[in-house]
Design an enzyme around this catalytic site. Structure first.
Site, short mmCIF file in Angstrom:
data_model
loop_
_atom_site.label_atom_id
_atom_site.label_comp_id
_atom_site.label_asym_id
_atom_site.label_seq_id
_atom_site.Cartn_x
_atom_site.Cartn_y
_atom_site.Cartn_z
N HIS A 81 0.86 -1.18 0.00
CA HIS A 81 0.00 0.00 0.00
C HIS A 81 0.89 1.23 0.00
O HIS A 81 1.58 1.49 0.99
CB HIS A 81 -0.90 0.01 1.24
N ASN A 113 -6.31 1.19 -2.94
CA ASN A 113 -7.13 1.89 -1.93
C ASN A 113 -6.51 3.23 -1.54
O ASN A 113 -6.22 3.51 -0.39
CB ASN A 113 -7.40 1.00 -0.70
N ASP A 170 -8.88 -4.46 -2.43
CA ASP A 170 -8.24 -4.76 -1.14
C ASP A 170 -8.40 -3.65 -0.10
O ASP A 170 -8.40 -2.46 -0.42
CB ASP A 170 -6.75 -5.03 -1.32
N HIS A 197 -9.23 -9.89 -1.01
CA HIS A 197 -9.14 -9.78 0.45
C HIS A 197 -10.39 -10.47 0.98
O HIS A 197 -11.48 -9.94 0.86
CB HIS A 197 -9.10 -8.28 0.77
N HIS A 250 -3.15 -12.41 1.40
CA HIS A 250 -2.81 -12.52 2.83
C HIS A 250 -3.64 -13.53 3.63
O HIS A 250 -4.40 -13.15 4.50
CB HIS A 250 -2.85 -11.15 3.51
N ASN A 296 -5.02 -6.29 9.53
CA ASN A 296 -6.17 -7.01 8.99
C ASN A 296 -5.77 -7.75 7.72
O ASN A 296 -5.36 -7.12 6.77
CB ASN A 296 -7.30 -6.02 8.69
N ASP A 323 2.05 -6.89 2.30
CA ASP A 323 0.90 -6.06 2.72
C ASP A 323 1.40 -4.81 3.45
O ASP A 323 0.77 -4.34 4.40
CB ASP A 323 -0.08 -6.86 3.59
N HIS A 327 1.22 3.85 8.09
CA HIS A 327 0.35 4.82 8.75
C HIS A 327 1.23 5.78 9.54
O HIS A 327 2.31 5.39 10.00
CB HIS A 327 -0.63 4.13 9.70
O1 DOR Z 1 -3.98 -4.15 7.74
C1 DOR Z 1 -4.37 -3.77 6.66
N1 DOR Z 1 -4.06 -2.55 6.19
N2 DOR Z 1 -5.16 -4.56 5.95
C2 DOR Z 1 -5.77 -4.17 4.82
O2 DOR Z 1 -6.47 -4.94 4.23
C3 DOR Z 1 -5.61 -2.77 4.33
C4 DOR Z 1 -4.34 -2.19 4.84
C5 DOR Z 1 -4.28 -0.69 4.67
O3 DOR Z 1 -4.58 -0.21 3.58
O4 DOR Z 1 -3.86 -0.01 5.61
ZN ZN Z 2 -6.18 -6.80 2.49
#
Ligand code: DOR
Ligand code: ZN
Length: 442
Positions: A81, A113, A170, A197, A250, A296, A323, A327
């Protein structure tokens, strides 16, 4: 696209080399797909592997000593991501690709996303352009449905025309079985892949960790294993029914693995990936309410972890994908229940898997290299990367003996949300070669 964009400099501690005339001296050439395992030199000219074997007398190109390192087909992470556009404070494509290169990846596939979501050809091109000048191939994954809302399929043919190979919503699952059926039918016509997902949100909503005794003790709402397993089964059935190409993202439970194993035995054309964190961490780590472990799908039980390792070793699970989910610190440093899901992984994946799985004898080195390199590219339908003369040089250099400690402050990702901070690892990426350039750690 302007492929001639000048190369971007590597981060401090790393050296840039052109591959006009570059020899890698003394490495262990290791390519399971070519049954190659030999200590020798590799010569690159104009970005292409010119020869394998001792550097000839009179060679007048640049020589880099890589003795002690594995010289492998370039690693590829098919599930990351990067947050551009929309959340550039967490990660940009440039910072994400830099983290990827430092972690040993010569290619990545970012999930759509973002905000707005990657659901049209213009957005795909925008993302591709952000990665130019870096030694990392970027293959954007496009949304299955417009705005990832689950209601209308995106223009799959047009997205294919700009290079999209994989589609996914996802972060969210496709709730409607009918929509999944159509998505598999359409992508099948173009030989493309759906990466799903698998989450039944009616079972997981409100949950913040794996449902079980640890969640009960901590007083946190749980996400039951069946919240993953029911959609895994549904999607396998839809893949069988449509003949479409389903990839399961995942996976995190022993039962999901079992469902995939049985589907593969029945000849259904599915593939699966697992993350380094689901291979090494379990839900008891949440005892400290540290949101760096909030992800997740959630970290599961020790039994699940052991089953996933076996599934990777025996080939039921095809690929390892991080994955990587960056953040910002202030987003994670809140009450556990409100923190976003996700952990970064690009800079630790190879070292963590090598230390915990290969050094301990649970996974062979050749399975590790295949799961990081040839497998994800094959799943996505990308061109093969190998160490054969005449091939474009796309290489990961990895020192299996180097010991180091993970320090989040040293990371190149914009984000610091790693659960591996302070881990002592054996095995570290030394460099990447791709797109006519090499980045090598000094
Ligand atoms: O832990 C996760 N973070 N799972 C996901 O499916 C999305 C991802 C995110 O975009 O932060
Ligand atoms: Zn995912």
């Amino acid at each position: 696209m302007n492929e001639t964009l000048s190369p971007i400099k590597p981060p401090s501690g790393w050296e840039y080399h052109s591959t006009e005339k570059l020899a890698l001296r003394g490495g262990r050439l290791f390519d399971p797909s070519a049954e190659l395992d030999e200590q020798t030199d590799l010569i690159i000219e104009k970005g292409v592997i010119l020869s394998i074997g001792a550097i000839p007398d009179g060679w007048n190109g640049e020589v880099v000593d890589v003795s002690g390192c594995l010289v492998c087909p370039g690693f590829f992470d098919m599930h990351v991501h990067f947050r551009e556009p929309g959340f550039e404070h967490k990660e940009t494509i440039r910072t994400g690709c830099t983290a990827a290169a430092v972690g040993g990846f010569t290619g990545v596939a970012p999930m759509p996303n973002t905000n707005p979501a990657i659901d049209n050809p213009g957005m795909v091109r925008f993302q591709q352009e952000q990665a130019l000048g870096l030694p990392v191939d970027l293959f954007p994954i496009a949304a299955i449905t417009t705005g990832r809302k689950g209601a209308t399929l995106t223009e799959i043919g047009e997205l294919r025309d700009v290079g999209v190979k994989v589609f996914s919503d996802d972060g969210s699952p496709l709730v409607s079985s009918e929509m999944m059926r159509h998505a598999l039918e359409y992508t099948r016509m173009f030989n493309l892949v759906i990466s799903e997902h698998c989450e039944d949100m009616s079972l997981t909503k409100g949950g913040v960790m794996h449902e079980g005794s640890v969640a009960t003790r901590l007083g946190l709402p749980g996400m039951p294993s069946i919240g993953e397993e029911i959609p895994v089964e549904r999607n396998i059935q839809l893949a069988e029914f449509t003949g479409g190409r389903l990839h399961i993202a995942h996976i995190s439970t022993a039962k999901s693995l079992d469902l995939i194993r049985r589907a593969k035995d029945r000849g259904i054309n599915i593939t699966a990936e697992v993350t380094p964190h689901h291979l090494t961490l379990d839900c008891s780590l949440l005892e400290g309410y540290n949101a760096d472990y909030k992800v997740n799908p959630p970290l599961r039980t020790v039994e699940d972890v052991e089953a996933l390792i076996e599934g990777l070793a025996d080939g039921t699970i095809d690929a390892i994908a991080t994955d990587h989910a960056p953040h910002a610190p202030d987003e994670k440093e809140v009450e556990f229940i409100s923190a976003p899901f996700g952990m970064i992984g690009l800079e630790t994946a190879v070292g963590v898997v090598h230390t915990r799985l290969v050094s301990t004898g649970k996974l062979s080195l050749s399975r590790m290299v295949a799961a990081f390199s040839t497998a994800p590219r094959a799943i996505m339908g990308l061109h093969e990367v190998n160490l054969k003369v005449g091939q474009a040089a796309n290489i990961t250099l990895f020192n299996p003996d180097e010991k180091w400690m993970v320090d989040r402050e040293q990371m190149l990702s914009k984000a610091k949300n790693t659960p591996f901070h302070g881990w002592k690892l054996t095995g570290r990426t030394r460099g990447v070669v791709n797109r006519g350039m090499a980045w090598i750690r000094k």
